[in-house]
Design a protein around this motif. Structure first.
Motif, PDB file in Angstrom:
ATOM      1  N   LEU A 146       0.746  -1.200  -0.493  1.00 22.63           N
ATOM      2  CA  LEU A 146       0.201   0.073  -0.144  1.00 22.63           C
ATOM      3  C   LEU A 146       1.292   1.223   0.245  1.00 22.63           C
ATOM      4  N   VAL A 147       1.673   1.240   0.399  1.00 27.34           N
ATOM      5  CA  VAL A 147       2.760   2.223   0.773  1.00 27.34           C
ATOM      6  C   VAL A 147       3.645   2.312  -0.460  1.00 27.34           C
ATOM      7  N   LEU A 148       4.062   1.430  -1.146  1.00 30.99           N
ATOM      8  CA  LEU A 148       4.531   1.915  -2.496  1.00 30.99           C
ATOM      9  C   LEU A 148       3.221   2.038  -3.612  1.00 30.99           C
ATOM     10  N   LEU A 149       2.188   2.004  -3.659  1.00 32.68           N
ATOM     11  CA  LEU A 149       1.265   2.221  -4.234  1.00 32.68           C
ATOM     12  C   LEU A 149       0.741   3.602  -4.321  1.00 32.68           C
ATOM     13  N   VAL A 150       1.030   3.826  -3.040  1.00 29.07           N
ATOM     14  CA  VAL A 150       1.131   5.634  -2.383  1.00 29.07           C
ATOM     15  C   VAL A 150       2.376   6.380  -3.373  1.00 29.07           C
ATOM     16  N   VAL A 151       2.509   5.732  -2.733  1.00 29.33           N
ATOM     17  CA  VAL A 151       4.196   6.298  -2.776  1.00 29.33           C
ATOM     18  C   VAL A 151       4.468   6.580  -4.642  1.00 29.33           C
ATOM     19  N   VAL A 152       4.193   5.882  -5.612  1.00 32.10           N
ATOM     20  CA  VAL A 152       4.658   5.729  -6.894  1.00 32.10           C
ATOM     21  C   VAL A 152       3.208   6.774  -7.267  1.00 32.10           C
ATOM     22  N   LEU A 153       2.078   7.221  -6.275  1.00 29.55           N
ATOM     23  CA  LEU A 153       1.086   8.764  -7.039  1.00 29.55           C
ATOM     24  C   LEU A 153       1.947  10.216  -6.821  1.00 29.55           C
ATOM     25  N   THR A 154       2.607   9.979  -5.751  1.00 32.46           N
ATOM     26  CA  THR A 154       3.187  11.297  -5.461  1.00 32.46           C
ATOM     27  C   THR A 154       4.797  11.932  -6.805  1.00 32.46           C
ATOM     28  N   PRO A 155       5.345  12.831  -6.531  1.00 31.03           N
ATOM     29  CA  PRO A 155       6.390  13.412  -7.654  1.00 31.03           C
ATOM     30  C   PRO A 155       6.698  11.997  -8.015  1.00 31.03           C
ATOM     31  N   ILE A 156       7.508  11.586  -6.449  1.00 33.92           N
ATOM     32  CA  ILE A 156       8.339  10.360  -6.685  1.00 33.92           C
ATOM     33  C   ILE A 156       8.305   9.381  -7.920  1.00 33.92           C
ATOM     34  N   GLY A 157       7.033   8.891  -8.238  1.00 31.40           N
ATOM     35  CA  GLY A 157       6.413   8.023  -8.840  1.00 31.40           C
ATOM     36  C   GLY A 157       7.038   8.490 -10.836  1.00 31.40           C
ATOM     37  N   ILE A 158       7.939   7.973 -11.454  1.00 31.86           N
ATOM     38  CA  ILE A 158       8.263   8.192 -12.880  1.00 31.86           C
ATOM     39  C   ILE A 158       6.581   7.471 -13.730  1.00 31.86           C
ATOM     40  N   ASN A 159       6.520   8.694 -14.711  1.00 32.96           N
ATOM     41  CA  ASN A 159       5.552   8.833 -15.911  1.00 32.96           C
ATOM     42  C   ASN A 159       6.282   9.051 -17.052  1.00 32.96           C
ATOM     43  N   ARG A 160       5.245   7.796 -17.661  1.00 32.75           N
ATOM     44  CA  ARG A 160       5.685   7.164 -19.095  1.00 32.75           C
ATOM     45  C   ARG A 160       3.867   7.588 -19.882  1.00 32.75           C
ATOM     46  N   ASN A 161       4.274   7.824 -21.337  1.00 32.80           N
ATOM     47  CA  ASN A 161       3.366   7.984 -21.740  1.00 32.80           C
ATOM     48  C   ASN A 161       2.037   8.044 -21.203  1.00 32.80           C
ATOM     49  N   GLY A 162       2.260   8.931 -20.080  1.00 36.20           N
ATOM     50  CA  GLY A 162       1.046   9.880 -19.723  1.00 36.20           C
ATOM     51  C   GLY A 162       0.546   8.675 -18.937  1.00 36.20           C
ATOM     52  N   ALA A 163       1.183   7.865 -18.246  1.00 38.45           N
ATOM     53  CA  ALA A 163       1.185   7.020 -17.250  1.00 38.45           C
ATOM     54  C   ALA A 163       1.824   6.665 -16.155  1.00 38.45           C
ATOM     55  N   GLN A 164       1.965   6.907 -14.088  1.00 35.82           N
ATOM     56  CA  GLN A 164       2.569   6.712 -13.221  1.00 35.82           C
ATOM     57  C   GLN A 164       2.902   5.927 -12.544  1.00 35.82           C
ATOM     58  N   ARG A 165       3.518   4.792 -13.250  1.00 30.70           N
ATOM     59  CA  ARG A 165       2.707   3.496 -12.466  1.00 30.70           C
ATOM     60  C   ARG A 165       4.423   2.898 -12.397  1.00 30.70           C
TER      61      ARG A 165
END
Length: 372
Positions: A82-101
């Motif tokens: 759950l922590v990883l799923l929340v963190v990926v939605l923050t600016p720390i997450g990497i966005n590629r082709n419109g998806a931040q996964r």
């Protein structure tokens, strides 16, 4: 302690063959793309070899790690996922082709949604085992798992990644069903879920202006918009159709040359069909069917409820992803990003699937099976 048996040889052989075929096809399908975009034709090959090595290590470790030990770490895995799923939605997450996964830096990245699949299987199977006497109750047995589905689905869908969120929901429901929920509850929830999906599709079609709406309707007739929403489906069908019975030959695909975007990922089955033909595609499907059949046998003959639910979750995850990926490649459902297990390029996916197979192999050691 249950009596130990040999590891299930059929599972080992089928997974090994799928991974080897995957490495070969990732290299074949990605060479042109990586040569032009990365200035290195071996870019994806080198990375898939590294991830396959890590995945093999994870599979060996999980195969030797007694399956009931996972129950001790179920809550921790659930929290970390759950922590990883929340963190990926923050600016720390990497966005590629419109998806931040993705999370990570440089060439090393992980997909928290892949970790979430494994964590969900361990946590839900452990939770059902601990409260098995309450699973018949909707409020105390089923509703808590619906809340877990809602949390996972919401966080993954926000990336956005509907297909992975759907897989997690189906896997959890499969475990709850096998865990002993009432048939009336299952039928009611299945009907509600189908109605919800139908309502969402209807809304998108009626709205009709968004890209998602055109993406949903284009699979009915991809050639109605072959340059936009139907482009991927059309190119995939052309690849499969041109392969014929025996294929063009390994490395001789035409569609991988910038017709299908990133052919080493979601549409790798189309490249397999083009290069290896119907025979190659059918071989892949038969290997998956063999693995799924053996996984079901392990689940049915598992020594206890915990191992039965773990095996159910693992084999459900593989089954659903295989069905979705091949359905997308054959234009049997709308295009969505779903890798083909063990074959598509993706480090996190490969490692998680091989680790899950390791758990399945460990369960097989305590299961009475016909191993001929």
């Amino acid at each position: 302690m249950p009596k130990k048996n040999p590891y299930d040889f059929t599972v080992i052989i089928s997974v090994s063959m799928l991974v080897i075929i995957g490495i070969i096809m990732v290299f074949s399908s990605s060479f042109s793309y990586s040569l032009v975009r990365m200035n290195d034709g071996y870019y994806f090959l080198k990375r898939v070899l590294i991830w396959a090595t890590i995945g093999t290590g994870a599979m060996v470790f999980c195969a030797r790690f007694k399956y009931w030990y996972w129950a001790k770490y179920a809550n921790l895995l659930f929290f970390v996922s759950l922590v990883l799923l929340v963190v990926v939605l923050t600016p720390i997450g990497i966005n590629r082709n419109g998806a931040q996964r993705w999370l990570g830096a440089g060439p090393i990245t992980i997909m928290p949604s892949e970790v979430a699949k494994f964590a969900a299987i361990i946590f839900v199977s452990t939770s059902i085992t601990r409260k098995k006497e309450k699973i018949k109750s909707f409020v105390y047995g089923v509703l808590p798992f619906l809340m877990i589905i809602g949390i996972y689905f919401g966080l993954i869908f926000a990336q956005p990644d509907f297909s992975t969120a759907f897989v997690v929901a189906v896997v959890i429901m499969a475990m709850v069903f096998v865990g002993g929920m009432k048939m009336s509850h299952f039928v009611g929830l299945a009907g509600t879920g189908l109605a919800g999906i139908g309502g969402m599709i209807t809304y998108l079609v009626i709205k009709g202006e968004s890209y998602k709406a055109r993406r949903v309707t284009s699979f009915l007739d991809p050639w109605a918009d072959p340059r936009d929403t139907g482009f991927q489906a059309v190119q995939s069908l052309l690849a499969l159709g041109s392969g014929g019975l025996f294929g063009r030959g390994l490395g001789r695909s035409v569609q991988k040359h910038f017709y299908l975007p990133e052919p080493q990922n979601d549409f790798i089955f189309a490249i397999i069909g083009e290069e290896l033909g119907f025979i190659g595609g059918a071989t892949i499907i038969l290997l998956f069917m063999l693995l799924i059949w053996r996984g079901i046998r392990i689940a049915i003959n598992a020594p206890d409820l915990l191992s039965c639910l773990m095996a159910t979750g693992i084999i459900s995850m593989i089954t659903v992803q295989v069905i979705i990926n091949i359905a997308v490649a054959t234009s049997s459902m709308p295009v969505t990003g779903m890798p083909l297990p063990f074959i598509s390029f993706g480090g996190s996916s490969l490692v998680i699937f091989m680790a899950a197979i390791g758990v399945l192999l460990n369960i097989s050691r305590y299961t009475i099976l016909d191993r001929s």
